[in-house]
Design a protein around this motif. Structure first.
Motif, short mmCIF file in Angstrom:
data_model
loop_
_atom_site.label_atom_id
_atom_site.label_comp_id
_atom_site.label_asym_id
_atom_site.label_seq_id
_atom_site.Cartn_x
_atom_site.Cartn_y
_atom_site.Cartn_z
N LEU A 1 0.83 -1.20 0.00
CA LEU A 1 0.00 0.00 0.00
C LEU A 1 0.87 1.26 0.00
CD1 LEU A 1 -2.76 1.31 0.09
CD2 LEU A 1 -2.75 1.04 2.58
N PHE A 2 1.99 1.22 0.73
CA PHE A 2 2.94 2.33 0.70
C PHE A 2 3.48 2.55 -0.71
CE2 PHE A 2 7.65 2.80 0.67
CZ PHE A 2 7.70 4.18 0.81
N LEU A 3 3.90 1.46 -1.37
CA LEU A 3 4.43 1.57 -2.73
C LEU A 3 3.37 2.10 -3.69
CD1 LEU A 3 6.48 -1.75 -3.02
CD2 LEU A 3 7.37 0.55 -2.60
N ASP A 4 2.13 1.68 -3.48
CA ASP A 4 1.02 2.16 -4.32
C ASP A 4 0.85 3.67 -4.16
OD1 ASP A 4 -1.40 2.60 -5.69
OD2 ASP A 4 -2.11 0.59 -5.21
N CYS A 5 0.96 4.14 -2.93
CA CYS A 5 0.84 5.58 -2.67
C CYS A 5 1.98 6.35 -3.35
CB CYS A 5 0.85 5.85 -1.17
SG CYS A 5 -0.63 5.29 -0.30
N VAL A 6 3.18 5.78 -3.31
CA VAL A 6 4.31 6.41 -4.00
C VAL A 6 4.04 6.48 -5.50
CG1 VAL A 6 6.78 6.24 -4.53
CG2 VAL A 6 5.95 5.66 -2.23
N TRP A 7 3.49 5.39 -6.05
CA TRP A 7 3.18 5.35 -7.48
C TRP A 7 2.13 6.41 -7.83
CZ3 TRP A 7 -1.33 4.28 -10.24
CH2 TRP A 7 -1.17 4.13 -11.62
N GLN A 8 1.15 6.61 -6.95
CA GLN A 8 0.13 7.63 -7.21
C GLN A 8 0.76 9.01 -7.31
OE1 GLN A 8 -3.05 6.90 -7.77
NE2 GLN A 8 -3.08 4.76 -7.12
N ILE A 9 1.71 9.31 -6.41
CA ILE A 9 2.39 10.61 -6.46
C ILE A 9 3.26 10.70 -7.71
CG2 ILE A 9 3.90 12.19 -5.19
CD1 ILE A 9 3.13 10.75 -2.62
N TYR A 10 3.91 9.58 -8.03
CA TYR A 10 4.75 9.52 -9.24
C TYR A 10 3.92 9.80 -10.48
CZ TYR A 10 7.21 7.08 -13.06
OH TYR A 10 7.79 6.74 -14.25
N GLN A 11 2.67 9.30 -10.53
CA GLN A 11 1.80 9.55 -11.67
C GLN A 11 1.47 11.03 -11.80
OE1 GLN A 11 2.05 6.68 -13.62
NE2 GLN A 11 -0.07 7.15 -14.09
N GLN A 12 1.35 11.71 -10.67
CA GLN A 12 0.98 13.12 -10.70
C GLN A 12 2.18 14.04 -10.93
OE1 GLN A 12 -1.60 14.28 -7.43
NE2 GLN A 12 -2.52 12.25 -7.34
#
Length: 551
Positions: free
Chosen positions: A397-408
């Motif tokens: 879930l932490f990595l997913d949150c990082v990916w969400q920020i990376y997408q933005q």
């Protein structure tokens, strides 16, 4: 115990491998102590090397004399094996089931793995607390070795950062007042304004509102006169009250007058596990309608969990950067949700954490050394048929949150999506020892640093590191504020759907971006060289003119 005793049938010929988006392969299936291997005598054919530790579950089916095995992996991969002979199929399945669930950690593959590459940097020594926090050791903070033998807190590392005004005796008393001995320690120092973020376990106030003056002294020591701080509790008020009735609780405002408590509920690991199972069930159901897919995605609540973590981390970052206030984060134990919040907040605030090495340091500092129980949380994944005990995709879930920020903010990260996926894969099954065990104390007992190879030793080799770099990266020293609006959050298809949806077109497009960026870099380098040559020619011309004038 010898592995040969667990392998009933070591080799079977004529096995057919079916793998997503690739042609079927017929070859010889071999079982070793740590791998399931399928190879073909045909040139340029697919070869399978699968770690037993990556296998989450096995399904068996028989039609006549042919056995069909469906192997579901912790990284969401699903492969199918057609095995001639019912007895051979049963033997292979039972052997894999035993070998994929070895309880003795020293029998796992990292203890047998010998690298075929030269170790240029020892990853075990790359991110020591003494080096990572050296820049913070000024007038206000110090390194403490109070936990040298892991007696004060079994889940903390031997070295922690604490206020310089607080002695080790005070730390020991505070540890007795905190769940699991996890007394408040420094997590992050914001260089822009000097504010800090600390983390700990819940206070053991209990129903009688017990207090600990040493803990109060420790918590208040980070605030100067007239300053206020925020205690971010990752539990809802009702959950915190329930915990208080069982001996836990919250900081009493009368004893922590400079601190304001804010509750931001984040679900526990077992709820995340149920959510991930539902998500992957929906992702692997390729026969449903669009309405059914959207309904399953909504009902699994995974994106809601992503939103909760991001929202809380943004709150912590806002308190530090915009309000100039220090923050203390905790939930119950302080080993799951707490680490998600402190880690994501640092991604938002600190540009160094958005580099490859800075992110590795963050994972090491806030997850591995901070005592996140990887052995428990990552023992099973989304396909497990057993009832979860301590499993939960907290790190995912932490990595997913990082990916969400990376997408933005696609240009603000030095690493790419594949780097995050690679870390996810190795947190569940790996030939490296980095993500083994639950804490530093357990790693010391089995001598991980001398018996296994660090994942960082492999990743940080130049030829490997190159594959994880983001060609769009431009250093951004600013704080970045991700959107948590529902329209901004996406399903991470590159991870959850990579074995269900063909990613070849996306990969081709990405490779083209890399090629164009490399071409531009080569042109820029060539231009620099030409300018240098031009300057040298101009210099020579000036010198010749001076000589002519003198004559």
């Amino acid at each position: 115990m010898e592995f040969v005793e667990l392998i009933k049938t070591p080799k079977v010929d004529g096995v057919v491998l079916h793998y997503p988006f690739r042609a079927s392969v017929e070859g010889t299936l071999c079982l070793t102590g740590h791998h399931l291997i399928l190879s073909s005598r045909k040139t340029n054919s697919e070869e399978l090397w699968l770690l037993h530790s990556n296998i989450d579950s096995i399904e068996k089916k028989f039609v006549g004399s042919i056995g069909y095995l469906t192997i579901k992996c912790k990284d969401f991969k699903i492969i199918h094996l057609d095995i001639p002979g019912m007895e051979e199929c049963l033997n292979i399945a039972s052997s894999i089931e035993v070998l994929s669930s070895l309880e003795t950690i020293t029998l796992t593959y990292p203890f047998f793995f010998r690298p075929m590459f030269d170790v240029m940097e020892d990853g075990w020594q790359a991110f020591l607390p003494e080096n990572e926090f050296a820049r913070l050791l000024g007038e206000e903070w110090r390194l403490s070795h109070v936990n040298k033998n892991f007696d004060v807190c079994p889940s903390y590392p031997q070295t922690v950062i604490v206020p310089k005004s607080i002695d080790d005796g005070t730390l020991e008393m505070s540890a007795r007042f905190r769940h699991g001995g996890r007394f408040p320690v420094l997590s992050y120092h914001h260089s822009a304004n000097g504010m800090v973020m600390m983390r700990c376990g819940q206070p053991l106030t209990g129903p009688n509102n017990k207090r600990c003056k040493d803990d109060e002294r420790l918590v208040n020591a980070v605030l100067s006169i007239g300053k206020r701080g925020y205690i971010i509790d990752t539990r809802s008020p009702s959950v915190a009250q329930t915990a208080k009735a069982k001996g836990g609780g919250v900081e009493t405002e009368a004893h922590y007058p400079q601190w304001r408590r804010i509750h931001r509920a984040i679900e526990r690991y077992y709820v995340l596990q149920e959510s991930l199972v539902k998500l992957i069930e929906g992702c692997t159901d390729t026969g449903g309608s669009m309405d059914k897919w959207i309904s399953r995605l909504d009902s699994c609540n995974w994106l809601n969990h992503v939103k909760d973590v991001l929202t809380t981390a943004c709150l912590a970052a806002q308190c530090i950067d915009r309000e100039g206030a220090s923050v203390l984060v905790h939930g119950s134990e302080g080993i799951d949700c707490t680490l998600q919040v402190t880690s994501i907040a640092q991604i938002i605030l600190d540009p160094d954490c958005r580099t490859v090495r800075g992110f590795e340091a963050l994972v090491e500092r806030e997850w591995l050394q901070a005592g996140h129980p990887f052995a428990d949380r990552c023992s099973k994944s989304a396909f497990s048929v057993s009832k979860p005990r301590f499993e939960g995709p907290v790190f995912l879930l932490f990595l997913d949150c990082v990916w969400q920020i990376y997408q933005q903010f696609p240009c603000s990260f030095e690493f790419n999506e594949q780097f995050l996926i690679y870390l996810f894969d190795h947190s569940y099954a790996s030939q490296f020892g980095t993500f083994l065990c639950n804490n530093e104390a357990d790693r010391k007992k089995v001598k991980l640093s001398t018996k296994t190879v660090s994942l960082w030793s492999y990743i940080n080799r130049p030829e490997i590191l190159q594959t994880f770099l983001n060609p769009l990266y431009e250093k951004n020293t600013s704080v970045i504020w991700p959107s948590v609006a529902p329209q901004s959050l996406l399903l991470w298809s590159g991870l959850y759907l990579k074995h269900m949806v063909n990613q070849s077109a996306y990969n081709q497009a990405w490779n083209e971006i890399v090629r164009i960026k490399q071409r531009d870099s080569d042109l820029q380098l060539r231009a620099v060289r030409l300018r240098k040559q031009l300057m040298e020619l101009q210099k020579e011309a000036v010198q010749k003119n001076l000589i002519v004038d003198d004559e």
